[in-house]
Design a protein around this motif. Sequence first.
Motif, PDB file in Angstrom:
ATOM      1  N   SER A 111      -2.407   7.527   0.985  1.00 53.42           N
ATOM      2  CA  SER A 111      -0.850   7.364   0.443  1.00 53.42           C
ATOM      3  C   SER A 111      -1.003   6.103  -0.726  1.00 53.42           C
ATOM      4  O   SER A 111      -0.527   6.222  -1.652  1.00 53.42           O
ATOM      5  N   ILE A 112      -2.097   5.441  -0.380  1.00 50.42           N
ATOM      6  CA  ILE A 112      -2.157   4.295  -1.321  1.00 50.42           C
ATOM      7  C   ILE A 112      -3.037   5.008  -2.610  1.00 50.42           C
ATOM      8  O   ILE A 112      -2.286   4.798  -3.837  1.00 50.42           O
ATOM      9  N   GLY A 145       3.949  -3.528  -9.384  1.00 48.31           N
ATOM     10  CA  GLY A 145       3.796  -2.587  -8.168  1.00 48.31           C
ATOM     11  C   GLY A 145       2.260  -2.318  -7.584  1.00 48.31           C
ATOM     12  O   GLY A 145       2.099  -2.139  -6.536  1.00 48.31           O
ATOM     13  N   PHE A 146       1.701  -2.102  -8.678  1.00 47.05           N
ATOM     14  CA  PHE A 146       0.207  -1.703  -8.559  1.00 47.05           C
ATOM     15  C   PHE A 146      -0.615  -2.721  -7.728  1.00 47.05           C
ATOM     16  O   PHE A 146      -1.413  -2.575  -6.930  1.00 47.05           O
ATOM     17  N   ALA A 147      -0.272  -4.096  -8.237  1.00 41.74           N
ATOM     18  CA  ALA A 147      -0.879  -5.044  -7.358  1.00 41.74           C
ATOM     19  C   ALA A 147      -0.429  -4.947  -6.003  1.00 41.74           C
ATOM     20  O   ALA A 147      -1.521  -5.266  -5.090  1.00 41.74           O
ATOM     21  N   GLY A 148       0.628  -4.787  -5.635  1.00 41.29           N
ATOM     22  CA  GLY A 148       0.852  -4.571  -4.342  1.00 41.29           C
ATOM     23  C   GLY A 148       0.032  -3.210  -3.514  1.00 41.29           C
ATOM     24  O   GLY A 148      -0.489  -3.462  -2.497  1.00 41.29           O
ATOM     25  N   VAL A 149      -0.020  -2.404  -4.255  1.00 44.90           N
ATOM     26  CA  VAL A 149      -1.017  -1.151  -3.888  1.00 44.90           C
ATOM     27  C   VAL A 149      -2.462  -1.780  -3.618  1.00 44.90           C
ATOM     28  O   VAL A 149      -3.021  -1.356  -2.547  1.00 44.90           O
ATOM     29  N   LEU A 150      -2.894  -2.346  -4.534  1.00 45.99           N
ATOM     30  CA  LEU A 150      -4.212  -2.963  -4.502  1.00 45.99           C
ATOM     31  C   LEU A 150      -4.374  -3.958  -3.195  1.00 45.99           C
ATOM     32  O   LEU A 150      -5.439  -3.912  -2.765  1.00 45.99           O
ATOM     33  N   LEU A 151      -3.399  -4.777  -2.945  1.00 47.04           N
ATOM     34  CA  LEU A 151      -3.362  -5.601  -1.772  1.00 47.04           C
ATOM     35  C   LEU A 151      -3.668  -4.815  -0.369  1.00 47.04           C
ATOM     36  O   LEU A 151      -4.601  -5.446   0.294  1.00 47.04           O
ATOM     37  N   VAL A 152      -3.119  -3.812  -0.438  1.00 47.00           N
ATOM     38  CA  VAL A 152      -3.238  -2.914   0.827  1.00 47.00           C
ATOM     39  C   VAL A 152      -4.562  -2.215   0.646  1.00 47.00           C
ATOM     40  O   VAL A 152      -5.230  -2.201   1.745  1.00 47.00           O
ATOM     41  N   ILE A 261       6.599   3.678  -3.842  1.00 44.30           N
ATOM     42  CA  ILE A 261       7.227   3.729  -2.285  1.00 44.30           C
ATOM     43  C   ILE A 261       6.326   4.398  -1.645  1.00 44.30           C
ATOM     44  O   ILE A 261       6.331   4.050  -0.276  1.00 44.30           O
ATOM     45  N   ILE A 262       5.633   5.420  -2.068  1.00 41.79           N
ATOM     46  CA  ILE A 262       4.904   6.545  -1.164  1.00 41.79           C
ATOM     47  C   ILE A 262       3.842   5.457  -0.584  1.00 41.79           C
ATOM     48  O   ILE A 262       3.417   5.674   0.855  1.00 41.79           O
ATOM     49  N   PRO A 263       2.971   4.707  -1.151  1.00 36.39           N
ATOM     50  CA  PRO A 263       1.736   3.967  -0.289  1.00 36.39           C
ATOM     51  C   PRO A 263       2.485   3.071   0.781  1.00 36.39           C
ATOM     52  O   PRO A 263       1.701   2.868   1.905  1.00 36.39           O
ATOM     53  N   LEU A 287       4.839  -4.612   0.149  1.00 37.14           N
ATOM     54  CA  LEU A 287       6.142  -4.134  -0.020  1.00 37.14           C
ATOM     55  C   LEU A 287       7.118  -4.950  -0.729  1.00 37.14           C
ATOM     56  O   LEU A 287       7.847  -4.384  -1.893  1.00 37.14           O
ATOM     57  N   ALA A 288       6.832  -6.249  -0.771  1.00 38.91           N
ATOM     58  CA  ALA A 288       7.780  -7.144  -1.662  1.00 38.91           C
ATOM     59  C   ALA A 288       7.129  -7.015  -3.056  1.00 38.91           C
ATOM     60  O   ALA A 288       8.064  -6.848  -4.032  1.00 38.91           O
ATOM     61  N   LEU A 289       6.170  -6.926  -3.338  1.00 38.26           N
ATOM     62  CA  LEU A 289       5.588  -6.755  -4.662  1.00 38.26           C
ATOM     63  C   LEU A 289       5.890  -5.352  -5.243  1.00 38.26           C
ATOM     64  O   LEU A 289       6.299  -5.385  -6.551  1.00 38.26           O
TER      65      LEU A 289
END
Length: 306
Positions: A111-112, A145-152, A261-263, A287-289
């Motif tokens: 998903s990420i 938003g991509f920073a949030g994806v990278l965090l996960v 939102i998908i990841p 999620l917050a990012l």
Amino acid sequence: MAKRIFTNPVCVVIFAVLCNVLWGSAYPAIKIGYELFNITDNVFEKLLFAGARFTAAGLAVLTVSGISKRKFPTVKKAALPQVLAMAVIYTAAQYVFFYIGLYNTTGTNGSIVNSTQTFMAVIAAHFLYKDDRLNARKIAGSLLGFAGVLLVTAGGGSVSFKPMGEEFILIAALCFVIGSIFSKIAAQRDDAMNVTGYNLLIGGIILSAIGFIGGGRLAFTSAGAVWILAYLAFLSAAAFTIWTMLLQYNPIGKIAVFNFIIPVSGTILSAVFLKENILDPRYLISLALVCAGIVIVNMKKHRKGI
């Protein structure tokens, strides 16, 4: 009436979020489906599983379209090339790579990695549409938003890509973006439900044919297998129909950002249904990012260039 609904800012947000939550739920659902259908390393069984899902989804959309309009659903000649391109790229090619890739990675990672379609879509829209240019606000929101994806993704300190795993998911994301371009054109030339229905039906038949000819078979061993296939067909029918209508009335870049939102939904739902650790603080921060990025991208312009 449809244009008023699908251009209303609040409705756009609600529908775009709904589509992406549904797509996020597909990650654990497909992994569960692999278990219920006893699908292991056989590629053709995966493709037949995907084909059954999209064929059922296409038939469902066309049935609803026919009943609601009281006439047999057809596609106009002007939209036929785009619908065929959608079926081949948007459905068949995308999910060949998606189903194989997801089998070789986790629901969370899949998903990420698939969220990279957001950047691809925003960049593609910049070059294809004069009214959908990149600006500082879109870039800042997308990067946040991509920073949030990278965090996960980089929870262990690094991001690893497996051949036929994350790499195939990445190719699937590219197919999604290319298919979205054809979808936007087709929806402007014909009814969105018919366009979606035939896209899913033809693409599903292609996947089913490849899977069956290759020797793939589905074992309906339990009621759970039937229910998971029915759910996957439902989410495809609902999400692709709504998404096509959003593309019909809005710039691609405006709604593509919601793919972040998908990841998040995929990660959370994979944690719930696949028993991954849902209490990891990274998920909450991510999620917050992502939400902050969505808000920034969709803010009204206050001055030129922003």
